[in-house]
Design a protein around this motif. Sequence first.
Motif, PDB file in Angstrom:
ATOM      1  N   GLU A 167       0.820  -1.213   0.000  1.00  0.00           N
ATOM      2  CA  GLU A 167       0.000   0.000   0.000  1.00  0.00           C
ATOM      3  C   GLU A 167       0.853   1.262   0.000  1.00  0.00           C
ATOM      4  O   GLU A 167       0.466   2.284  -0.568  1.00  0.00           O
ATOM      5  CB  GLU A 167      -0.975  -0.011   1.186  1.00  0.00           C
TER       6      GLU A 167
ATOM      7  N   SER B 197       2.015   1.723  -3.558  1.00  0.00           N
ATOM      8  CA  SER B 197       0.913   2.227  -4.377  1.00  0.00           C
ATOM      9  C   SER B 197       0.705   3.715  -4.159  1.00  0.00           C
ATOM     10  O   SER B 197       0.435   4.465  -5.099  1.00  0.00           O
ATOM     11  CB  SER B 197      -0.375   1.462  -4.061  1.00  0.00           C
TER      12      SER B 197
ATOM     13  N   ARG C 138      -1.078   2.621  -8.199  1.00  0.00           N
ATOM     14  CA  ARG C 138      -1.314   1.183  -8.036  1.00  0.00           C
ATOM     15  C   ARG C 138      -0.721   0.368  -9.182  1.00  0.00           C
ATOM     16  O   ARG C 138       0.007  -0.602  -8.954  1.00  0.00           O
ATOM     17  CB  ARG C 138      -2.826   0.931  -7.940  1.00  0.00           C
TER      18      ARG C 138
ATOM     19  N   ARG D 293       2.523  -2.246  -9.159  1.00  0.00           N
ATOM     20  CA  ARG D 293       2.407  -3.647  -9.561  1.00  0.00           C
ATOM     21  C   ARG D 293       3.433  -3.992 -10.641  1.00  0.00           C
ATOM     22  O   ARG D 293       4.001  -5.089 -10.639  1.00  0.00           O
ATOM     23  CB  ARG D 293       0.988  -3.936 -10.062  1.00  0.00           C
TER      24      ARG D 293
END
Length: 337
Positions: free
Chosen positions: A255, A258, A263, A267
Amino acid sequence: MLRIHFEDRDIARVQIAAEPDPLWETVLAMHQLVPAGPTVPVYAAWRARARRELDERGLVRAARLISALAPAGARYFPDFLTPDAARDGLAAGLAALRDTPAARLLAEADRAALPARLPRWTGALAAGSRQPLDELATALKEVHRAVVAPDWTQVAATVGCDRGTRTGAFCRGGVDGMLNSLRPCARWDPPVLSVDYPYERELHLRGRGLRLIPSHFCWRRPIALADPGLPPVLVHPVEHTTAWAPSATRSCRPEALSALLGRTRARILAALDAPATTGELARRLRVSAPSASEHVSALREANLARSRRDGGCVVHALTPLGTALLHGELAPARLSE
């Protein structure tokens, strides 16, 4: 020892799974969650999180159902738990599981001695009820969502790294080289692949080929389907990096990444822990190829990723700075001469 017998036509039909198999990973994750023997250190941090998640979400009973069907250390568990259709994703796999013919269900349940462990479940199947399959499919879906899906990027990265190893071995030595690269858990002495296995078994491919499925949660020994009439697969363990279980006080929380990068870009950064092409990133993270390329370019501009041409494709990987950001560990400074 499992001896897999190849014919000439089988050599042309060896495949490597393009993605982790969600049902194999979920079933094998339960083996690591409730191990029969000593716990495996590489899964220790994940196991603690997984147990907490199952408890908080009220999924302990669902996990126990899966473990009862496929107990850790068992010589056999039902093949219908891991249908071939799961190569197309969790939903396709669960749909195939729900459609398992009743005769096959009862035969495999009897072989696994399920009536002794789950008498009501198997009794309902024998009476023609499909409710147990619906209950099982729901359990697999919810347990996957709780304890496997949150780490899916890392699962895909670890499996992708292994796939890259097999592909590289194929480029250097063809199918011979690829099958030889499975050492030490398997030994290729043409035309037989001898696999470390808990009991003696012969599997004749008879022109159907073999699908290799690298698995994040498979540990030590490969696994094959028990029914020789099903499409032949060999699920095998992958090599885990130390980054799989970094110190909680030093690694960067997902988190937090992100919030810092966004986000999707976070990833992409995590997925690049194992080198990948733009197309592989796009498929792995379910984004478009242009989007994956744009995010890799941004990471490259920040010196978090690098790209190199390998034949007809471009392979992306993390720089030391990108690895440090992802795992919270800087490489030791190199002293001048």
